[in-house]
Scaffold this motif. Structure first.
Motif, PDB file in Angstrom:
ATOM      1  N   LEU A 163     -10.160 -15.722  14.104  1.00 11.68           N
ATOM      2  CA  LEU A 163     -11.362 -15.878  14.917  1.00 11.68           C
ATOM      3  C   LEU A 163     -11.032 -16.635  16.196  1.00 11.68           C
ATOM      4  O   LEU A 163      -9.995 -17.317  16.286  1.00 11.68           O
ATOM      5  N   PRO A 164     -11.898 -16.542  17.220  1.00 11.80           N
ATOM      6  CA  PRO A 164     -11.605 -17.196  18.514  1.00 11.80           C
ATOM      7  C   PRO A 164     -11.285 -18.682  18.404  1.00 11.80           C
ATOM      8  O   PRO A 164     -10.468 -19.202  19.154  1.00 11.80           O
ATOM      9  N   GLY A 165     -11.901 -19.380  17.457  1.00 10.24           N
ATOM     10  CA  GLY A 165     -11.621 -20.812  17.310  1.00 10.24           C
ATOM     11  C   GLY A 165     -10.335 -21.134  16.588  1.00 10.24           C
ATOM     12  O   GLY A 165      -9.965 -22.303  16.445  1.00 10.24           O
ATOM     13  N   GLY A 166      -9.638 -20.088  16.088  1.00  8.44           N
ATOM     14  CA  GLY A 166      -8.376 -20.294  15.403  1.00  8.44           C
ATOM     15  C   GLY A 166      -8.452 -20.187  13.898  1.00  8.44           C
ATOM     16  O   GLY A 166      -7.414 -20.137  13.227  1.00  8.44           O
ATOM     17  N   ASP A 167      -9.664 -20.173  13.326  1.00 11.56           N
ATOM     18  CA  ASP A 167      -9.797 -19.998  11.883  1.00 11.56           C
ATOM     19  C   ASP A 167      -9.306 -18.617  11.476  1.00 11.56           C
ATOM     20  O   ASP A 167      -9.525 -17.634  12.196  1.00 11.56           O
ATOM     21  N   THR A 168      -8.663 -18.536  10.317  1.00  9.59           N
ATOM     22  CA  THR A 168      -8.205 -17.245   9.813  1.00  9.59           C
ATOM     23  C   THR A 168      -9.023 -16.855   8.589  1.00  9.59           C
ATOM     24  O   THR A 168      -9.358 -17.693   7.752  1.00  9.59           O
ATOM     25  N   VAL A 169      -9.332 -15.573   8.510  1.00  2.00           N
ATOM     26  CA  VAL A 169     -10.126 -15.036   7.404  1.00  2.00           C
ATOM     27  C   VAL A 169      -9.297 -13.950   6.733  1.00  2.00           C
ATOM     28  O   VAL A 169      -8.983 -12.927   7.352  1.00  2.00           O
ATOM     29  N   PRO A 170      -8.914 -14.142   5.453  1.00  2.00           N
ATOM     30  CA  PRO A 170      -8.097 -13.127   4.771  1.00  2.00           C
ATOM     31  C   PRO A 170      -8.924 -11.908   4.400  1.00  2.00           C
ATOM     32  O   PRO A 170     -10.055 -12.026   3.927  1.00  2.00           O
ATOM     33  N   ARG A 171      -8.358 -10.718   4.630  1.00  2.00           N
ATOM     34  CA  ARG A 171      -9.022  -9.465   4.277  1.00  2.00           C
ATOM     35  C   ARG A 171      -8.141  -8.706   3.280  1.00  2.00           C
ATOM     36  O   ARG A 171      -6.946  -8.549   3.499  1.00  2.00           O
ATOM     37  N   PHE A 172      -8.754  -8.233   2.201  1.00  2.00           N
ATOM     38  CA  PHE A 172      -8.007  -7.479   1.198  1.00  2.00           C
ATOM     39  C   PHE A 172      -7.676  -6.078   1.709  1.00  2.00           C
ATOM     40  O   PHE A 172      -8.511  -5.399   2.309  1.00  2.00           O
ATOM     41  N   TYR A 173      -6.445  -5.650   1.431  1.00  2.00           N
ATOM     42  CA  TYR A 173      -6.006  -4.278   1.699  1.00  2.00           C
ATOM     43  C   TYR A 173      -5.225  -3.759   0.499  1.00  2.00           C
ATOM     44  O   TYR A 173      -4.408  -4.485  -0.078  1.00  2.00           O
ATOM     45  N   HIS A 174      -5.462  -2.495   0.156  1.00  2.00           N
ATOM     46  CA  HIS A 174      -4.502  -1.776  -0.680  1.00  2.00           C
ATOM     47  C   HIS A 174      -3.728  -0.863   0.251  1.00  2.00           C
ATOM     48  O   HIS A 174      -4.308   0.048   0.870  1.00  2.00           O
ATOM     49  N   ILE A 175      -2.446  -1.112   0.388  1.00  2.00           N
ATOM     50  CA  ILE A 175      -1.592  -0.300   1.261  1.00  2.00           C
ATOM     51  C   ILE A 175      -1.094   0.889   0.448  1.00  2.00           C
ATOM     52  O   ILE A 175      -0.349   0.731  -0.526  1.00  2.00           O
ATOM     53  N   TYR A 176      -1.522   2.058   0.847  1.00  2.00           N
ATOM     54  CA  TYR A 176      -1.215   3.278   0.092  1.00  2.00           C
ATOM     55  C   TYR A 176       0.168   3.824   0.416  1.00  2.00           C
ATOM     56  O   TYR A 176       0.547   3.932   1.597  1.00  2.00           O
ATOM     57  N   ALA A 177       0.911   4.197  -0.604  1.00  2.00           N
ATOM     58  CA  ALA A 177       2.036   5.108  -0.404  1.00  2.00           C
ATOM     59  C   ALA A 177       1.455   6.496  -0.151  1.00  2.00           C
ATOM     60  O   ALA A 177       0.453   6.867  -0.778  1.00  2.00           O
ATOM     61  N   PRO A 178       2.005   7.278   0.771  1.00  2.00           N
ATOM     62  CA  PRO A 178       1.430   8.594   1.060  1.00  2.00           C
ATOM     63  C   PRO A 178       1.246   9.478  -0.178  1.00  2.00           C
ATOM     64  O   PRO A 178       0.192  10.110  -0.333  1.00  2.00           O
ATOM     65  N   ASP A 179       2.233   9.513  -1.064  1.00  2.00           N
ATOM     66  CA  ASP A 179       2.094  10.335  -2.274  1.00  2.00           C
ATOM     67  C   ASP A 179       0.977   9.808  -3.174  1.00  2.00           C
ATOM     68  O   ASP A 179       0.285  10.588  -3.835  1.00  2.00           O
ATOM     69  N   GLU A 180       0.799   8.499  -3.207  1.00  2.00           N
ATOM     70  CA  GLU A 180      -0.270   7.894  -4.002  1.00  2.00           C
ATOM     71  C   GLU A 180      -1.638   8.285  -3.440  1.00  2.00           C
ATOM     72  O   GLU A 180      -2.567   8.595  -4.188  1.00  2.00           O
ATOM     73  N   PHE A 181      -1.754   8.278  -2.123  1.00  2.00           N
ATOM     74  CA  PHE A 181      -3.004   8.660  -1.472  1.00  2.00           C
ATOM     75  C   PHE A 181      -3.349  10.107  -1.798  1.00  2.00           C
ATOM     76  O   PHE A 181      -4.481  10.426  -2.175  1.00  2.00           O
ATOM     77  N   ARG A 182      -2.365  10.974  -1.680  1.00  2.00           N
ATOM     78  CA  ARG A 182      -2.592  12.375  -2.013  1.00  2.00           C
ATOM     79  C   ARG A 182      -2.960  12.542  -3.488  1.00  2.00           C
ATOM     80  O   ARG A 182      -3.826  13.352  -3.835  1.00  2.00           O
ATOM     81  N   ALA A 183      -2.316  11.776  -4.350  1.00  2.00           N
ATOM     82  CA  ALA A 183      -2.593  11.882  -5.785  1.00  2.00           C
ATOM     83  C   ALA A 183      -4.024  11.457  -6.092  1.00  2.00           C
ATOM     84  O   ALA A 183      -4.697  12.085  -6.927  1.00  2.00           O
ATOM     85  N   ASP A 184      -4.509  10.394  -5.430  1.00  2.00           N
ATOM     86  CA  ASP A 184      -5.889   9.957  -5.670  1.00  2.00           C
ATOM     87  C   ASP A 184      -6.880  11.026  -5.231  1.00  2.00           C
ATOM     88  O   ASP A 184      -7.896  11.251  -5.897  1.00  2.00           O
ATOM     89  N   ILE A 185      -6.594  11.695  -4.130  1.00  2.00           N
ATOM     90  CA  ILE A 185      -7.472  12.783  -3.692  1.00  2.00           C
ATOM     91  C   ILE A 185      -7.391  13.961  -4.657  1.00  2.00           C
ATOM     92  O   ILE A 185      -8.418  14.538  -5.045  1.00  2.00           O
ATOM     93  N   ASP A 186      -6.183  14.294  -5.085  1.00  2.00           N
ATOM     94  CA  ASP A 186      -6.022  15.408  -6.029  1.00  2.00           C
ATOM     95  C   ASP A 186      -6.750  15.145  -7.349  1.00  2.00           C
ATOM     96  O   ASP A 186      -7.232  16.082  -7.993  1.00  2.00           O
ATOM     97  N   ASP A 187      -6.804  13.883  -7.748  1.00  2.00           N
ATOM     98  CA  ASP A 187      -7.449  13.522  -9.010  1.00  2.00           C
ATOM     99  C   ASP A 187      -8.957  13.342  -8.877  1.00  2.00           C
ATOM    100  O   ASP A 187      -9.639  13.086  -9.872  1.00  2.00           O
ATOM    101  N   SER A 188      -9.475  13.469  -7.669  1.00  2.00           N
ATOM    102  CA  SER A 188     -10.907  13.277  -7.419  1.00  2.00           C
ATOM    103  C   SER A 188     -11.622  14.620  -7.412  1.00  2.00           C
ATOM    104  O   SER A 188     -11.019  15.669  -7.650  1.00  2.00           O
ATOM    105  N   ALA A 189     -12.905  14.579  -7.095  1.00  2.00           N
ATOM    106  CA  ALA A 189     -13.709  15.800  -7.018  1.00  2.00           C
ATOM    107  C   ALA A 189     -13.611  16.465  -5.647  1.00  2.00           C
ATOM    108  O   ALA A 189     -14.356  17.410  -5.358  1.00  2.00           O
ATOM    109  N   LEU A 190     -12.671  16.006  -4.834  1.00  2.00           N
ATOM    110  CA  LEU A 190     -12.440  16.603  -3.515  1.00  2.00           C
ATOM    111  C   LEU A 190     -11.289  17.606  -3.589  1.00  2.00           C
ATOM    112  O   LEU A 190     -10.440  17.544  -4.476  1.00  2.00           O
ATOM    113  N   GLU A 191     -11.266  18.494  -2.619  1.00  2.00           N
ATOM    114  CA  GLU A 191     -10.139  19.420  -2.467  1.00  2.00           C
ATOM    115  C   GLU A 191      -9.434  19.124  -1.156  1.00  2.00           C
ATOM    116  O   GLU A 191     -10.074  19.047  -0.105  1.00  2.00           O
TER     117      GLU A 191
END
Length: 209
Positions: A163-191
């Motif tokens: 933030l402008p005053g110097g405070d830091t705010v942690p944000r959660f991320y799941h960093i996807y491996a490309p194959d993992e991302f594709r697998a989650d889509i393949d396993d979902s109700a999406l095509e």
């Protein structure tokens, strides 16, 4: 902290919005290639920069976000720029929208903030639920292909927002491996229709499965 992502973004909403002025070129290209829509949806709409793009391409546009602070920024942006859109507070894994009601959607830079694989998969199934039979959507996530990372497997991490005053705010991320991302889509109700890596992000063009 990982289960309160909306509280994180409420805290940083105004400053975050100031750094998110323009639509991503990948999203612009996707929208430009699609036919004009009846109803368009922006999941994880933030300050509405992509909702604005959708509003110019559809009869009606809806932005959904878990953060009330970011929705306030989106409403202010719409008023300032004169575009018409509805903004609704909601969870990507439990969208407050009727089934098959959207024929165009973007779900960018949001799924990686959901804290569990079950929640991320549920959000993909929710996207499929609200898409019309011939609807199309673009889904993106930060990936291990980014030069910032030196791992090839998907992993959870936090990325600080300063933030402008110097405070830091942690944000959660799941960093996807490309194959993992594709697998989650393949396993979902999406095509999966198309997949690419761009600027360290996975991008998937999808339809209802």
């Amino acid at each position: 902290m990982t289960r309160h992502v909306h509280e994180t973004y409420d805290r940083i909403a105004h400053h975050f919005s100031q750094t998110r002025e323009y639509a991503w070129t990948e999203v612009e290209s996707f929208v430009d290639d699609e036919e004009p829509a009846t109803r368009a949806l922006d999941i994880g709409c933030g300050n509405g920069r992509h909702t604005e793009l959708l509003a110019a391409h559809a009869d009606a546009a809806v932005g959904v976000d878990a953060s009330r602070g970011l929705l306030d920024e989106a409403v202010a942006r719409a008023a300032e720029r004169g575009f018409d859109a509805a903004f609704v507070q909601g969870d990507a894994a439990r969208l407050p929208l009727r089934e098959s009601g959207c024929d165009l959607a973007v779900y960018v830079a949001t799924i990686h903030h959901l804290p569990t694989r079950d929640a991320r998969r549920a959000s993909l199934d929710e996207l499929a639920r609200v898409l019309s039979a011939d609807g199309r959507a673009l889904v993106s996530a930060w990936s291990t292909a980014h030069s910032k990372f030196d791992r090839t497997d998907g992993f959870d991490t936090t990325v600080d927002w300063t933030l402008p005053g110097g405070d830091t705010v942690p944000r959660f991320y799941h960093i996807y491996a490309p194959d993992e991302f594709r697998a989650d889509i393949d396993d979902s109700a999406l095509e999966l229709v198309d997949f690419e890596l761009s600027s360290g992000n996975c991008y998937a063009t999808v339809t209802k499965g």
